[in-house]
Design a protein around this motif. Structure first.
Motif, mmCIF file in Angstrom:
data_model
loop_
_atom_site.group_PDB
_atom_site.id
_atom_site.type_symbol
_atom_site.label_atom_id
_atom_site.label_comp_id
_atom_site.label_asym_id
_atom_site.label_seq_id
_atom_site.Cartn_x
_atom_site.Cartn_y
_atom_site.Cartn_z
ATOM 1 N N LEU A 47 0.822 -1.206 0.000
ATOM 2 C CA LEU A 47 0.000 0.000 0.000
ATOM 3 C C LEU A 47 0.858 1.259 0.000
ATOM 4 C CD1 LEU A 47 -2.860 -0.976 2.494
ATOM 5 C CD2 LEU A 47 -3.043 -0.671 0.025
ATOM 6 N N VAL A 48 1.942 1.249 0.771
ATOM 7 C CA VAL A 48 2.840 2.412 0.808
ATOM 8 C C VAL A 48 3.476 2.640 -0.567
ATOM 9 C CG1 VAL A 48 5.000 3.311 1.776
ATOM 10 C CG2 VAL A 48 3.300 2.261 3.280
ATOM 11 N N VAL A 49 3.940 1.557 -1.197
ATOM 12 C CA VAL A 49 4.553 1.677 -2.526
ATOM 13 C C VAL A 49 3.534 2.174 -3.545
ATOM 14 C CG1 VAL A 49 5.635 0.381 -4.410
ATOM 15 C CG2 VAL A 49 6.291 -0.082 -2.046
ATOM 16 N N ILE A 50 2.307 1.642 -3.464
ATOM 17 C CA ILE A 50 1.249 2.056 -4.387
ATOM 18 C C ILE A 50 0.956 3.543 -4.243
ATOM 19 C CG2 ILE A 50 -1.233 1.854 -4.828
ATOM 20 C CD1 ILE A 50 -0.893 -1.175 -4.182
ATOM 21 N N LEU A 51 0.815 4.025 -3.012
ATOM 22 C CA LEU A 51 0.507 5.438 -2.790
ATOM 23 C C LEU A 51 1.649 6.333 -3.270
ATOM 24 C CD1 LEU A 51 -1.205 5.253 0.723
ATOM 25 C CD2 LEU A 51 -2.289 5.685 -1.485
ATOM 26 N N ALA A 52 2.889 5.886 -3.079
ATOM 27 C CA ALA A 52 4.031 6.662 -3.586
ATOM 28 C C ALA A 52 3.960 6.780 -5.103
ATOM 29 C CB ALA A 52 5.346 6.000 -3.157
ATOM 30 N N GLY A 53 3.611 5.681 -5.772
ATOM 31 C CA GLY A 53 3.494 5.709 -7.224
ATOM 32 C C GLY A 53 2.379 6.618 -7.697
ATOM 33 N N VAL A 54 1.260 6.632 -6.960
ATOM 34 C CA VAL A 54 0.129 7.488 -7.337
ATOM 35 C C VAL A 54 0.532 8.953 -7.320
ATOM 36 C CG1 VAL A 54 -2.142 8.317 -6.585
ATOM 37 C CG2 VAL A 54 -1.644 5.876 -6.599
ATOM 38 N N PHE A 55 1.216 9.377 -6.270
ATOM 39 C CA PHE A 55 1.591 10.784 -6.175
ATOM 40 C C PHE A 55 2.646 11.145 -7.224
ATOM 41 C CE2 PHE A 55 -0.260 10.212 -1.905
ATOM 42 C CZ PHE A 55 -1.161 11.261 -1.926
ATOM 43 N N MET A 56 3.524 10.208 -7.573
ATOM 44 C CA MET A 56 4.472 10.471 -8.665
ATOM 45 C C MET A 56 3.733 10.637 -9.990
ATOM 46 S SD MET A 56 7.945 8.218 -8.105
ATOM 47 C CE MET A 56 7.138 6.634 -8.196
ATOM 48 N N ALA A 57 2.726 9.787 -10.211
ATOM 49 C CA ALA A 57 1.954 9.867 -11.455
ATOM 50 C C ALA A 57 1.184 11.179 -11.537
ATOM 51 C CB ALA A 57 0.992 8.681 -11.547
ATOM 52 N N LEU A 58 0.544 11.580 -10.436
ATOM 53 C CA LEU A 58 -0.217 12.825 -10.432
ATOM 54 C C LEU A 58 0.670 14.023 -10.737
ATOM 55 C CD1 LEU A 58 -2.601 12.310 -7.362
ATOM 56 C CD2 LEU A 58 -3.209 12.258 -9.781
ATOM 57 N N ALA A 59 1.890 14.015 -10.193
ATOM 58 C CA ALA A 59 2.813 15.128 -10.448
ATOM 59 C C ALA A 59 3.124 15.237 -11.941
ATOM 60 C CB ALA A 59 4.090 14.938 -9.635
#
Length: 573
Positions: A47-59
């Motif tokens: 879940l932590v890795v997934i959330l990190a990826g989401v915020f990178m994608a949004l940026a």
């Protein structure tokens, strides 16, 4: 339109802030839900890795069309529902309905193959009549009904010869609604992403890779949530969560359609509304025929052999129709682009035939022959279904950045070259897994489950989002939905072959629980062959690239836009 990039409709700072707040609130709710469900330590890490990826994608998405945000989150919820159900389907068949593994693999393979046959029909109907937006909304509605129907599970079967016919028919009907829904949504939402960008826009591959992150964000969360609910609280909880997720996606797409700025509208709205038969418009006739089609699917989905024959017939018809259009309507450059597209489409069969072992034989192998202890806890086998999606959510933004960085410098590898790299990594995943499993121990170390999914994921990132981008780039406007449907039809072929490969891993006279040596022998053989094919693709990639005529896309795009404007001006009869 002949410009390099369409008029940009990027998101404003205030709009982005609202989305960011919504994502943060969603992350908080997800963390709270995970704590309530007492997820494992591995699932917390994921879940932590997934959330990190989401915020990178949004940026990264701030520099893309604002419509990408709506399609990103809509497809996220659609994949949440699909992969949430997929993560527990094979166990639902074997543990709840007590199908043996051969029969369960057959039903699973028939379902997944059917899921990728129907996008051809949905794509053609969207191209010619509905437009992408209406087709996506229809598909989402059907998916909500199908997933909620799956929540009606009936009592657990105690005798395989005494399954309740009513419960089984509800099960197959629910699968049919899901299949029809995917048919209208899957190809068309990808085509709509392509509609946001000019065909020669250097952001195109990057945009599709970010969209692919949304796909796999939903896949990762769906597999974790549905697997946890299904195994802890009951199958109906897992399937019900998938249905609620798709409902969120439908609401989001309906509310946010204004951000698409007219993309995906019907090619001729007046003709679509005109009365045709018994006082019904074209649009309502399509909806009525869809219900008839669902009954057709309900009859055939329970038979693997029937679906395989339908797949063969559909493939021949679609290929013939594509060639007919090429010969009668396209010039030589456009014809060669379609030949290149068909070649890339054919590789889809190979890739997904092996990749989709994840949901069948690899899933069973992980359950029975892998030491699933991670950080002192035994992890449910279904949870490992989220690894592929987790890797994509985290690595997808990195690949998107890399493709964009290379494209801006004129060094972006061609789509055929990327396909070759993807196929090589697919084969290497199996070779590494077999090497790790042959370690003299009864159980395969869990490390090699992580490694096979990692290599398959990096291979997928080189092939699948790049393929989606290439299909929309190489297709004339009147063929985009058709070619996207053909792309997913090839995925259906891959899934049909995948079921046959999974059945081959059982072996003659295999005891219940699986023949480990047989599984590994099959994986090794296909791994070696696949790596060889991948290197061959890399060698011939310059020839395929020449067929794509990328240097004249801008010129041809202007002609296509002119023809589209003339078609839209045509009055209804």
């Amino acid at each position: 339109m002949s410009s390099l990039i369409k008029t940009s409709n990027t998101i404003s700072s205030s709009e982005f802030t609202k989305i960011l707040i919504g994502v943060i609130l969603g992350a908080v709710a997800l963390i709270w839900g995970a704590s309530v469900l007492h997820v494992t330590k591995l699932e917390w890490v994921m879940l932590v890795v997934i959330l990190a990826g989401v915020f990178m994608a949004l940026a990264q998405m701030r520099g893309h069309e604002k419509g990408l945000f709506i399609l990103f989150f809509t497809e996220m919820w659609e994949r949440f529902s699909y992969y949430g159900m997929r993560a527990i389907l094979i166990f639902f068949l074997t543990k709840h309905f007590l199908f043996d593994r051969d029969a369960a693999y057959g039903i699973y393979g028939a379902y997944v193959a059917f899921v990728y046959i129907t996008p051809v029909i949905g794509g053609v109907l969207a191209d010619r009549y509905l437009g992408y937006r209406k087709a996506i909304a229809l598909g989402a509605g059907l998916l909500v009904l199908g997933h909620l129907g799956m929540a009606f599970e009936g009592a657990p079967v105690s005798d395989p010869t005494m399954r309740d016919p009513f419960v089984m028919n509800v099960f197959y009907l629910s699968l049919s609604f899901i299949i029809a829904g995917v048919g209208f949504l899957k190809a068309n939402i990808s085509a709509l992403v392509g509609d946001l960008y000019a065909k020669v826009d250097p952001r195109r591959d990057s945009g599709f890779t970010l969209f692919y992150v949304g796909i796999n964000l939903g896949a990762a969360l769906g597999a974790i949530v549905s697997a946890r609910l299904g195994e802890s609280l009951g199958w109906n909880w897992g399937f019900g969560a998938a249905g609620v997720g798709m409902l969120f996606g439908l609401i989001m797409f309906t509310i946010g359609k204004g951000w698409l700025h007219g993309a995906g509208e019907p090619p001729n709205p007046a003709k679509l509304k005109a009365k045709q038969f018994l006082g019904l418009s074209q649009e309502w006739l399509i909806y009525l025929c869809t219900l008839v089609g669902i009954l057709f699917i309900w009859y055939f989905v329970r038979s693997q052999d029937a679906v395989n024959w339908l797949l063969v017939i559909a493939s021949v018809v679609v290929l013939g129709y594509i060639l007919f259009i090429c010969i009668t309507q396209l010039n030589s450059r456009e014809f060669q682009r379609i030949i290149a597209a068909v070649f890339l489409i054919s590789l889809n069969v190979l890739f997904w035939a092996l990749f989709e072992q994840a949901g069948s034989s690899l899933n069973i192998y992980t359950d029975e022959h892998v030491n699933r202890m991670v950080m002192g806890e035994e992890v449910p086998a279904a949870t490992f279904q989220s690894l592929n999606a987790m890797y994509i959510v985290f690595l997808g933004p990195i690949f998107a950045w890399a493709w964009a960085w290379l494209a801006m410098r004129g060094k972006d590898p061609s789509a055929p070259f990327k396909f070759g790299l993807g196929v090589i990594q697919l084969g290497l995943g199996y070779l590494v897994f077999v090497w790790g499993a042959n370690n003299g121990m009864d159980l395969t170390p869990v490390l090699f489950v992580f490694l096979i999914y990692l290599l398959h994921t990096t291979g997928e990132l080189c092939l699948s989002p790049v393929g989606l981008s290439a299909m929309t780039r190489l297709s004339p406007p009147m063929m985009v939905g058709l070619i996207m449907g053909a792309w997913f039809l090839a995925s259906a072929g891959g899934n049909a072959v995948s079921a046959i490969i999974a059945q081959a891993t059982i072996g003659d006279g295999a005891i219940e629980g699986g023949d480990k040596a047989q599984v590994l022998a099959v994986y090794w053989k296909y791994g070696v062959v696949t790596v060889g094919i991948g290197f061959f693709l890399v060698v011939i990639s310059p020839f395929i690239k020449r067929l794509m005529h990328l240097d004249t896309l801008g010129e041809d795009m202007a002609k296509w836009e002119e023809k589209r404007s003339e078609a839209e001006a045509e009055p209804a009869e």
